[in-house]
Design a protein around this motif. Structure first.
Motif, short mmCIF file in Angstrom:
data_model
loop_
_atom_site.label_atom_id
_atom_site.label_comp_id
_atom_site.label_asym_id
_atom_site.label_seq_id
_atom_site.Cartn_x
_atom_site.Cartn_y
_atom_site.Cartn_z
N GLY A 175 0.77 -1.24 0.00
CA GLY A 175 0.00 0.00 0.00
C GLY A 175 0.80 1.29 0.00
O GLY A 175 0.24 2.37 0.12
N TYR A 176 2.11 1.21 -0.14
CA TYR A 176 2.94 2.42 -0.21
C TYR A 176 3.10 2.81 -1.68
O TYR A 176 3.82 2.16 -2.42
N GLU A 177 2.41 3.86 -2.09
CA GLU A 177 2.37 4.26 -3.50
C GLU A 177 3.29 5.42 -3.84
O GLU A 177 3.51 5.71 -5.00
N VAL A 178 3.83 6.09 -2.84
CA VAL A 178 4.64 7.30 -3.06
C VAL A 178 6.06 7.05 -2.57
O VAL A 178 6.26 6.52 -1.48
N GLU A 179 7.04 7.44 -3.39
CA GLU A 179 8.43 7.43 -2.97
C GLU A 179 9.02 8.80 -3.27
O GLU A 179 8.88 9.31 -4.39
N VAL A 180 9.66 9.37 -2.28
CA VAL A 180 10.28 10.69 -2.44
C VAL A 180 11.74 10.58 -2.04
O VAL A 180 12.08 9.95 -1.04
N SER A 181 12.59 11.18 -2.84
CA SER A 181 14.01 11.23 -2.55
C SER A 181 14.29 12.62 -1.99
O SER A 181 14.00 13.63 -2.64
N LEU A 182 14.84 12.67 -0.79
CA LEU A 182 15.16 13.95 -0.16
C LEU A 182 16.67 14.14 -0.17
O LEU A 182 17.40 13.32 0.39
N ARG A 183 17.10 15.22 -0.78
CA ARG A 183 18.52 15.59 -0.73
C ARG A 183 18.70 16.53 0.44
O ARG A 183 18.04 17.56 0.52
N VAL A 184 19.62 16.18 1.32
CA VAL A 184 19.78 16.93 2.56
C VAL A 184 21.20 17.48 2.66
O VAL A 184 22.17 16.75 2.47
N ALA A 185 21.29 18.78 2.96
CA ALA A 185 22.57 19.40 3.31
C ALA A 185 22.52 19.66 4.81
O ALA A 185 21.52 20.15 5.34
N LEU B 208 17.82 10.72 1.49
CA LEU B 208 16.88 9.84 2.17
C LEU B 208 15.83 9.38 1.16
O LEU B 208 15.31 10.20 0.41
N SER B 209 15.54 8.11 1.16
CA SER B 209 14.43 7.59 0.37
C SER B 209 13.28 7.35 1.33
O SER B 209 13.41 6.58 2.28
N VAL B 210 12.17 8.04 1.08
CA VAL B 210 11.01 8.00 1.98
C VAL B 210 9.82 7.43 1.23
O VAL B 210 9.56 7.82 0.10
N ILE B 211 9.11 6.48 1.85
CA ILE B 211 7.90 5.93 1.24
C ILE B 211 6.68 6.36 2.05
O ILE B 211 6.77 6.60 3.26
N ALA B 212 5.55 6.44 1.34
CA ALA B 212 4.30 6.82 1.98
C ALA B 212 3.13 6.19 1.23
O ALA B 212 3.26 5.84 0.06
N ARG B 213 2.01 6.07 1.90
CA ARG B 213 0.82 5.49 1.26
C ARG B 213 0.27 6.39 0.15
O ARG B 213 -0.18 5.91 -0.88
N ASP B 214 0.29 7.69 0.39
CA ASP B 214 -0.20 8.66 -0.58
C ASP B 214 0.41 10.02 -0.25
O ASP B 214 1.21 10.12 0.69
N MET B 215 0.05 11.04 -0.99
CA MET B 215 0.67 12.36 -0.78
C MET B 215 0.29 12.95 0.59
O MET B 215 1.12 13.60 1.22
N ALA B 216 -0.92 12.71 1.05
CA ALA B 216 -1.31 13.22 2.37
C ALA B 216 -0.46 12.55 3.45
O ALA B 216 0.00 13.23 4.38
N HIS B 217 -0.23 11.26 3.32
CA HIS B 217 0.62 10.55 4.27
C HIS B 217 2.05 11.07 4.20
O HIS B 217 2.69 11.27 5.23
N TYR B 218 2.55 11.32 2.98
CA TYR B 218 3.90 11.87 2.84
C TYR B 218 4.00 13.23 3.54
O TYR B 218 4.98 13.49 4.25
N GLN B 219 3.02 14.09 3.34
CA GLN B 219 3.04 15.42 3.99
C GLN B 219 3.08 15.28 5.50
O GLN B 219 3.79 16.01 6.19
N GLN B 220 2.33 14.31 6.03
CA GLN B 220 2.32 14.09 7.48
C GLN B 220 3.70 13.62 7.94
O GLN B 220 4.22 14.10 8.95
N ILE B 221 4.32 12.70 7.21
CA ILE B 221 5.67 12.22 7.55
C ILE B 221 6.67 13.36 7.47
O ILE B 221 7.51 13.55 8.36
N TYR B 222 6.57 14.15 6.40
CA TYR B 222 7.51 15.25 6.19
C TYR B 222 7.44 16.25 7.34
O TYR B 222 8.47 16.65 7.88
N ARG B 223 6.22 16.61 7.71
CA ARG B 223 6.06 17.63 8.76
C ARG B 223 6.38 17.10 10.15
O ARG B 223 7.00 17.80 10.96
N SER B 224 5.99 15.85 10.44
CA SER B 224 6.15 15.36 11.80
C SER B 224 7.46 14.62 12.05
O SER B 224 7.92 14.58 13.19
#
Length: 151
Positions: free
Chosen positions: A61-71, A107-123
């Motif tokens: 059920g994880y449909e979103v993957e985001v790659s975060l480049r961090v400095a 960082l490679s981050v997975i989430a169920r959908d964009m709303a879930h990703y936003q929640q992970i990103y913020r929290s």
């Protein structure tokens, strides 16, 4: 160094690590005893690191993957250690890579959908310590993902 027998074993083993030792030996053209001895040696030398299950997180059920480049804020002496220790605690961070240059980590981050990703990103992502800059890249397609080596 690896010889031809080791390479034959590794080629077969990479493609079918679940084969029985007898089946692997037969495919590689060696006796089961030779196969077992050489696999044990390659494990001891760290050439073969693990057997593992590869789970398709999309099937869970994880449909979103985001790659975060961090400095990171490099003025902090323990920035790298503290950041990576904290990032390891985020269950949705499935990979952490380090780099030399303007970007320190990815960082490679997975989430169920964009709303879930936003929640992970913020929290969970934004509170990570010592971030000087973060850039998000939305993953669109995986063209190649293969750990099989040309041996």
């Amino acid at each position: 160094m690896l010889d031809d027998i080791d390479r034959r074993l590794l080629r077969q083993y990479q493609h079918a690590p679940d084969l029985s030792p007898a089946e692997l030996a037969e495919r590689a053209g060696v006796t089961p005893a030779t196969c077992a001895r050489r696999l044990d040696r390659m494990r001891e030398q760290g050439i073969i690191r693990a057997m593992r299950a590869v789970i398709d997180w999309r099937a869970l059920g994880y449909e979103v993957e985001v790659s975060l480049r961090v400095a990171l804020d490099k003025t902090q002496p323990r920035a790298f250690e503290e950041f990576t220790d904290a990032a390891r605690q985020v269950p949705e961070v499935v990979e952490i890579q380090t780099f030399l240059g303007r970007v320190d980590l990815r960082l490679s981050v997975i989430a169920r959908d964009m709303a879930h990703y936003q929640q992970i990103y913020r929290s969970a992502i934004l509170p990570l310590p010592h971030m000087a800059d973060v850039e998000a890249l939305m993953h669109v397609a995986r063209i190649k993902s293969d750990e099989v080596l040309p041996v």
